[in-house]
Write a protein that holds these residues in place. Sequence first.
Motif, PDB file in Angstrom:
ATOM      1  N   ASP A 105      45.396  -3.809  43.378  1.00 52.88           N
ATOM      2  CA  ASP A 105      43.898  -4.002  43.203  1.00 52.88           C
ATOM      3  C   ASP A 105      43.505  -3.829  41.832  1.00 52.88           C
TER       4      ASP A 105
ATOM      5  N   SER B 134      43.211 -13.085  42.567  1.00 53.70           N
ATOM      6  CA  SER B 134      43.562 -11.630  42.992  1.00 53.70           C
ATOM      7  C   SER B 134      45.007 -11.865  43.352  1.00 53.70           C
TER       8      SER B 134
ATOM      9  N   GLU C 132      48.940  -0.912  47.417  1.00 53.42           N
ATOM     10  CA  GLU C 132      47.829  -2.187  47.622  1.00 53.42           C
ATOM     11  C   GLU C 132      46.589  -1.820  46.370  1.00 53.42           C
ATOM     12  N   GLN C 133      46.567  -0.174  46.384  1.00 51.57           N
ATOM     13  CA  GLN C 133      45.540   0.162  45.409  1.00 51.57           C
ATOM     14  C   GLN C 133      45.840  -0.210  44.067  1.00 51.57           C
TER      15      GLN C 133
ATOM     16  N   ASN D 166      46.346 -10.174  45.230  1.00 55.83           N
ATOM     17  CA  ASN D 166      46.550  -9.937  46.794  1.00 55.83           C
ATOM     18  C   ASN D 166      46.902 -11.210  47.368  1.00 55.83           C
TER      19      ASN D 166
ATOM     20  N   SER E 180      44.450  -6.660  39.555  1.00 54.37           N
ATOM     21  CA  SER E 180      43.791  -8.175  40.143  1.00 54.37           C
ATOM     22  C   SER E 180      42.592  -7.957  38.952  1.00 54.37           C
ATOM     23  N   GLN E 181      41.945  -6.573  39.210  1.00 50.21           N
ATOM     24  CA  GLN E 181      40.763  -6.640  38.287  1.00 50.21           C
ATOM     25  C   GLN E 181      40.852  -7.146  36.957  1.00 50.21           C
TER      26      GLN E 181
END
Lengths: 237, 237
Positions: free
Chosen positions: B29, B8, B25-26, B10, B32-33
């Motif tokens: 995300d 991740s 942040e979104q 994050n 990250s995926q």
Amino acid sequence: MSKLNQVSCNNCGLDNICLPRGLTEQEVDSISQIVKAKKTLQRGEFIYHEGDNFRGIIAIKSGSAKLVSCDQHGNEHILNILLPGELLGFDGLSDEKHSSAAIALETTSFCLLPADSMDELFHHIPSLTRELFRHSGEKMVEDKNQLMLSKRPAEERLAYFLISLSDRLKRRGFSASEFKLSLSRQEIGNHLGLALETVSRLLKKFQDEEIILVQNRFITITNIQALRHLLDTPDQD
Amino acid sequence: MSKLNQVSCNNCGLDNICLPRGLTEQEVDSISQIVKAKKTLQRGEFIYHEGDNFRGIIAIKSGSAKLVSCDQHGNEHILNILLPGELLGFDGLSDEKHSSAAIALETTSFCLLPADSMDELFHHIPSLTRELFRHSGEKMVEDKNQLMLSKRPAEERLAYFLISLSDRLKRRGFSASEFKLSLSRQEIGNHLGLALETVSRLLKKFQDEEIILVQNRFITITNIQALRHLLDTPDQD
DNA sequence: CGTATTATTGACTCCATTCAAAGATAGTGG
DNA sequence: CCACTATCTTTGAATGGAGTCAATAATACG
């Protein structure tokens, strides 16, 4: 915005050469509407200065330009030469400020893809994004070659310089074998990391070897093979 | 894809250092995926080879790597050194093929932002596009500096090399004054366009001048000011 | 512990720079 | 149109920085 300033990427002679390569007609239209009209500058005038805010990506329509940057000692370095159909301004992408100056080498006209429209364009034409990345990558490959070249002897540097100009001019439909350098020996030397005297001597040498013909700033390449041969001969170890 | 491979952006220690800088942040995300799990390689192993298909942009998580390219004479050139948190792979952007190889200099782990997800990402996160262009531009500024440096004397090249490493390590939270070179004198020389003997002699000279301390491949910078001074002293004309 | 690789150090050489001076070219104004 | 000047280019001679060659020393590695 007057109609006089209007420029279309469709009917531009550089079509398929600067940005539009690989885009649909519709997409090229969208770009055409956003690309700012061309401006014309005289030799020595600045397209942008070192430190200027990034205003967008620029395409040379006619003429030529040099990218110049100052080092910490206050010496100027000619980083690159830009020919018709080529793009510049990438040095402002990282922090919105140009890290080098772009100066016209002769009477030169250019277009601008404005920075403030780029985000929107990226959204509407995803393939444009890839296209710009592709150009960006091409610049890096050029830089890479320049860097590898800088470790090679003077003769090769000059040979590469002439071949590079020849190839790029050919790609834009100009003569590959005859062209005018819009740079002084001083400027060529600066660009290649050589003394101007060395440039002069080597041009003479190439002429004596009947590889090129030099008449002041006019160059005729009479034996391109010999010139290329200088670049791919293995070093004797 | 096992959970073990999941990574991740994050909770990564390099957060705000490699890609995510300036994204919500979104958005982080979403990245990250998509970012592929990190892989680990040993010294000498290839992250990619020259000529490989472009698979995406790579971030070094730990360790270090060198970018290597062969010229037309068959000589290898070390174009760049990559440290933790830095991105590579841009040399494959232009034509989908890597124009240089990336080789681990020590045990090294990295993440991959896959090429085939890039178009979609560009669409969903326009700011990511700008972020990548920004990185791309940073690489070009580095290349520019490297190019200007190549015209400078040996002493300055080595000084710049040490300062550059120091600054970049500091930015990633490592010591700016003490570090281990994961390169041999040979490799440093290759990278800077110097003979390995010259590198050795200059390291000695810097040590004699009490600017650095050399213990094999461990360097301690004892007088960073003196080192920087070498880079901004005007030439005597 | 012995071998292979890597690093240091010295002596010599050479490519390209620097210094210097003369020659060519372009641009300007009378 | 030509003289005049500034700039650019050519050419030669001397210098020097970094490379090459070579031998020894140190370090890493199996």
